[in-house]
Scaffold this motif. Structure first.
Motif, PDB file in Angstrom:
ATOM      1  N   ASP A 124     -84.759   0.706 -19.060  1.00  0.00           N
ATOM      2  CA  ASP A 124     -83.370   0.501 -18.653  1.00  0.00           C
ATOM      3  C   ASP A 124     -82.654  -0.527 -19.523  1.00  0.00           C
ATOM      4  OD1 ASP A 124     -84.017   2.237 -16.647  1.00  0.00           O
ATOM      5  OD2 ASP A 124     -84.096   0.707 -15.062  1.00  0.00           O
ATOM      6  N   LEU A 125     -81.338  -0.395 -19.563  1.00  0.00           N
ATOM      7  CA  LEU A 125     -80.472  -1.390 -20.203  1.00  0.00           C
ATOM      8  C   LEU A 125     -79.463  -1.862 -19.171  1.00  0.00           C
ATOM      9  CD1 LEU A 125     -79.248  -3.006 -22.506  1.00  0.00           C
ATOM     10  CD2 LEU A 125     -77.993  -0.944 -23.207  1.00  0.00           C
ATOM     11  N   THR A 126     -79.462  -3.181 -18.897  1.00  0.00           N
ATOM     12  CA  THR A 126     -78.550  -3.769 -17.927  1.00  0.00           C
ATOM     13  C   THR A 126     -77.641  -4.758 -18.633  1.00  0.00           C
ATOM     14  OG1 THR A 126     -80.204  -3.569 -16.174  1.00  0.00           O
ATOM     15  CG2 THR A 126     -78.356  -5.050 -15.773  1.00  0.00           C
ATOM     16  N   VAL A 127     -76.353  -4.536 -18.534  1.00  0.00           N
ATOM     17  CA  VAL A 127     -75.360  -5.436 -19.126  1.00  0.00           C
ATOM     18  C   VAL A 127     -74.660  -6.152 -17.977  1.00  0.00           C
ATOM     19  CG1 VAL A 127     -73.340  -5.606 -20.623  1.00  0.00           C
ATOM     20  CG2 VAL A 127     -75.076  -3.844 -21.065  1.00  0.00           C
ATOM     21  N   GLY A 128     -75.029  -7.423 -17.782  1.00  0.00           N
ATOM     22  CA  GLY A 128     -74.576  -8.174 -16.622  1.00  0.00           C
ATOM     23  C   GLY A 128     -75.506  -7.957 -15.451  1.00  0.00           C
ATOM     24  N   PHE A 129     -76.707  -8.600 -15.482  1.00  0.00           N
ATOM     25  CA  PHE A 129     -77.672  -8.458 -14.384  1.00  0.00           C
ATOM     26  C   PHE A 129     -77.231  -9.310 -13.201  1.00  0.00           C
ATOM     27  CE2 PHE A 129     -81.687  -9.784 -12.265  1.00  0.00           C
ATOM     28  CZ  PHE A 129     -82.044  -8.544 -11.766  1.00  0.00           C
ATOM     29  N   SER A 130     -77.214 -10.633 -13.374  1.00  0.00           N
ATOM     30  CA  SER A 130     -76.591 -11.519 -12.388  1.00  0.00           C
ATOM     31  C   SER A 130     -75.527 -12.392 -13.034  1.00  0.00           C
ATOM     32  CB  SER A 130     -77.636 -12.411 -11.720  1.00  0.00           C
ATOM     33  OG  SER A 130     -78.483 -11.655 -10.884  1.00  0.00           O
ATOM     34  N   GLY A 131     -75.508 -12.414 -14.372  1.00  0.00           N
ATOM     35  CA  GLY A 131     -74.538 -13.188 -15.115  1.00  0.00           C
ATOM     36  C   GLY A 131     -73.481 -12.305 -15.752  1.00  0.00           C
ATOM     37  N   THR A 132     -72.995 -12.760 -16.912  1.00  0.00           N
ATOM     38  CA  THR A 132     -71.983 -12.024 -17.671  1.00  0.00           C
ATOM     39  C   THR A 132     -72.612 -11.421 -18.908  1.00  0.00           C
ATOM     40  OG1 THR A 132     -70.172 -13.438 -16.893  1.00  0.00           O
ATOM     41  CG2 THR A 132     -69.806 -12.220 -18.934  1.00  0.00           C
ATOM     42  N   GLY A 133     -72.459 -10.123 -19.068  1.00  0.00           N
ATOM     43  CA  GLY A 133     -73.017  -9.430 -20.215  1.00  0.00           C
ATOM     44  C   GLY A 133     -71.943  -8.661 -20.965  1.00  0.00           C
ATOM     45  N   ILE A 134     -72.022  -8.712 -22.302  1.00  0.00           N
ATOM     46  CA  ILE A 134     -71.064  -8.020 -23.164  1.00  0.00           C
ATOM     47  C   ILE A 134     -71.842  -7.247 -24.207  1.00  0.00           C
ATOM     48  CG2 ILE A 134     -69.149  -8.279 -24.794  1.00  0.00           C
ATOM     49  CD1 ILE A 134     -68.602 -11.023 -23.369  1.00  0.00           C
ATOM     50  N   LEU A 135     -71.551  -5.967 -24.335  1.00  0.00           N
ATOM     51  CA  LEU A 135     -72.180  -5.115 -25.339  1.00  0.00           C
ATOM     52  C   LEU A 135     -71.086  -4.398 -26.112  1.00  0.00           C
ATOM     53  CD1 LEU A 135     -74.533  -3.589 -26.706  1.00  0.00           C
ATOM     54  CD2 LEU A 135     -74.527  -2.023 -24.738  1.00  0.00           C
ATOM     55  N   ASP A 136     -71.098  -4.576 -27.445  1.00  0.00           N
ATOM     56  CA  ASP A 136     -70.083  -3.983 -28.316  1.00  0.00           C
ATOM     57  C   ASP A 136     -70.782  -3.074 -29.329  1.00  0.00           C
ATOM     58  OD1 ASP A 136     -67.869  -3.343 -29.782  1.00  0.00           O
ATOM     59  OD2 ASP A 136     -67.326  -5.403 -30.297  1.00  0.00           O
ATOM     60  N   ILE A 150     -74.002  -1.399 -15.755  1.00  0.00           N
ATOM     61  CA  ILE A 150     -73.007  -2.395 -16.141  1.00  0.00           C
ATOM     62  C   ILE A 150     -72.563  -3.117 -14.877  1.00  0.00           C
ATOM     63  CG2 ILE A 150     -70.842  -2.793 -17.376  1.00  0.00           C
ATOM     64  CD1 ILE A 150     -71.068   0.024 -18.525  1.00  0.00           C
ATOM     65  N   GLY A 151     -72.897  -4.411 -14.773  1.00  0.00           N
ATOM     66  CA  GLY A 151     -72.573  -5.164 -13.563  1.00  0.00           C
ATOM     67  C   GLY A 151     -73.522  -4.838 -12.438  1.00  0.00           C
ATOM     68  N   ASP A 152     -74.748  -5.385 -12.501  1.00  0.00           N
ATOM     69  CA  ASP A 152     -75.815  -4.987 -11.581  1.00  0.00           C
ATOM     70  C   ASP A 152     -75.685  -5.651 -10.222  1.00  0.00           C
ATOM     71  OD1 ASP A 152     -78.121  -4.115 -10.385  1.00  0.00           O
ATOM     72  OD2 ASP A 152     -79.445  -4.663 -12.016  1.00  0.00           O
ATOM     73  N   ASN A 153     -75.922  -6.949 -10.132  1.00  0.00           N
ATOM     74  CA  ASN A 153     -75.922  -7.653  -8.853  1.00  0.00           C
ATOM     75  C   ASN A 153     -74.531  -8.161  -8.489  1.00  0.00           C
ATOM     76  OD1 ASN A 153     -78.716  -7.405  -8.256  1.00  0.00           O
ATOM     77  ND2 ASN A 153     -79.157  -8.999  -9.763  1.00  0.00           N
ATOM     78  N   PHE A 154     -74.348  -8.437  -7.203  1.00  0.00           N
ATOM     79  CA  PHE A 154     -73.070  -8.952  -6.719  1.00  0.00           C
ATOM     80  C   PHE A 154     -72.708 -10.233  -7.483  1.00  0.00           C
ATOM     81  CE2 PHE A 154     -70.498 -11.603  -3.898  1.00  0.00           C
ATOM     82  CZ  PHE A 154     -69.455 -10.726  -3.608  1.00  0.00           C
ATOM     83  N   GLY A 155     -71.481 -10.311  -7.972  1.00  0.00           N
ATOM     84  CA  GLY A 155     -71.027 -11.474  -8.717  1.00  0.00           C
ATOM     85  C   GLY A 155     -71.226 -11.366 -10.212  1.00  0.00           C
ATOM     86  N   SER A 156     -71.959 -10.359 -10.642  1.00  0.00           N
ATOM     87  CA  SER A 156     -72.168 -10.172 -12.079  1.00  0.00           C
ATOM     88  C   SER A 156     -70.956  -9.494 -12.711  1.00  0.00           C
ATOM     89  CB  SER A 156     -73.408  -9.317 -12.331  1.00  0.00           C
ATOM     90  OG  SER A 156     -73.210  -8.010 -11.808  1.00  0.00           O
ATOM     91  N   ASN A 157     -70.838  -9.646 -14.049  1.00  0.00           N
ATOM     92  CA  ASN A 157     -69.767  -9.019 -14.804  1.00  0.00           C
ATOM     93  C   ASN A 157     -70.344  -8.411 -16.075  1.00  0.00           C
ATOM     94  OD1 ASN A 157     -67.027  -9.898 -13.460  1.00  0.00           O
ATOM     95  ND2 ASN A 157     -68.311 -11.739 -13.489  1.00  0.00           N
ATOM     96  N   GLY A 158     -70.113  -7.128 -16.262  1.00  0.00           N
ATOM     97  CA  GLY A 158     -70.610  -6.459 -17.458  1.00  0.00           C
ATOM     98  C   GLY A 158     -69.514  -5.668 -18.136  1.00  0.00           C
ATOM     99  N   THR A 159     -69.486  -5.727 -19.476  1.00  0.00           N
ATOM    100  CA  THR A 159     -68.499  -4.982 -20.243  1.00  0.00           C
ATOM    101  C   THR A 159     -69.186  -4.305 -21.413  1.00  0.00           C
ATOM    102  OG1 THR A 159     -66.745  -6.562 -19.702  1.00  0.00           O
ATOM    103  CG2 THR A 159     -66.362  -5.114 -21.589  1.00  0.00           C
TER     104      THR A 159
END
Length: 284
Positions: A124-136, A150-159
């Motif tokens: 798997d690839l998780t962008v924003g597990f519990s924190g902020t993840g950015i993939l370009d 993208i944006g796994d757990n509550f409060g996380s942010n993924g882009t």
């Protein structure tokens, strides 16, 4: 017996094999790049955690890590702090799970550019597990994995941004844009994303946004696409972008909210099966 960790989580697993391999996780607070070592018949592999540094993988040489950079365990970019990974000029990275922005408060950024550059995740690839993840992903580079989140757990942010002809993100199974957290997927200028099932705003409280814009920009769902499954989902297709799926649902379950906008010449959302707007939730 196997001892494994996802940066602060430790679990034990049985290994069904004659070699009885053992994995021991080691997190080194004094170093930016942490490792866990897998011992099997004298061969050492390492789980990598990028924190407090920028690692570069350059296909033509000169990066902080070799190309290909082969990791026989997980790669975590932004474990507890800030981590950056840049792959360019045909560089290649491979690992098991990929995690960008692991802990709450962490920030992970992965930038992949140039034709031939690739990030290969066996699982798997998780962008924003519990924190902020950015993939370009841009300029003809590629990313592949099993399931994408993208944006796994509550409060996380993924882009995740996929831009330019030949730039692709291939998910062998499902893609969740906002699983329990906040997720954003932006496909533009000829970028392409593919998966089986697609979800925008999957779980209760999640928020997902997906945008597909420009000629040649494509999001291919080989199975169903739900915009607002249990959470809030928004899909915008514009300026010649194309989305395809088998069955489409907008506002799937109770309390879900889904909004889809298709605008501009040659823009399309094509369903080979049924399109349902407001199944049990609110759909527009």
């Amino acid at each position: 017996m196997r001892l494994s960790t996802r940066f602060g989580r430790v679990s034990l697993h049985d290994l069904r094999g004659a070699d009885h391999a053992c994995t021991v996780s080691v997190l080194l607070a004094s170093t930016a790049l942490s490792a866990s070592f897998f011992a099997n018949a004298g061969t050492a592999f390492a789980q990598q955690v990028i924190d407090g540094s920028t690692e570069t993988v350059i296909g033509t040489g000169g990066g902080t890590q070799p190309s290909p950079w082969n990791i026989a365990d997980d790669l975590i970019v932004g474990g507890a702090g800030t981590g950056d990974l840049k792959i360019s000029e045909g560089g290649e990275v491979s690992n098991v799970d990929g995690i960008v922005g692991n802990d709450a408060g962490s920030v992970g950024t992965v930038t992949i550019t140039d034709s031939g550059s690739a990030w290969i995740n066996a699982d798997d690839l998780t962008v924003g597990f519990s924190g902020t993840g950015i993939l370009d992903i841009s300029n003809g580079s590629t990313v592949s994995n099993d399931r994408g989140i993208i944006g796994d757990n509550f409060g996380s942010n993924g882009t995740v941004t996929v831009a330019g002809p030949g730039s692709t993100w291939t998910n062998a199974s499902g893609l969740n844009v906002g699983y329990s957290g906040n997720g954003t997927l932006d496909i533009s200028a000829g970028g392409a994303v593919s998966n089986t099932f697609g979800y925008i705003g999957e779980d209760t409280g999640s928020i997902g946004f997906a945008t597909v814009t420009g000629p040649g920009s494509v999001w291919t769902n080989s199975n169903d696409l739900a915009v607002g499954y249990l959470g809030t989902g928004t899909l915008t297709v514009s300026a010649g972008g194309v989305v395809s799926s088998v069955n489409g649902v907008v506002g799937d379950d109770v309390d879900a909210s889904g909004t889809v906008t298709v605008t501009g010449s040659d823009s399309a959302w094509t369903n080979t099966g049924n399109l349902t707007v407001g199944r049990l939730g609110e759909g527009t």
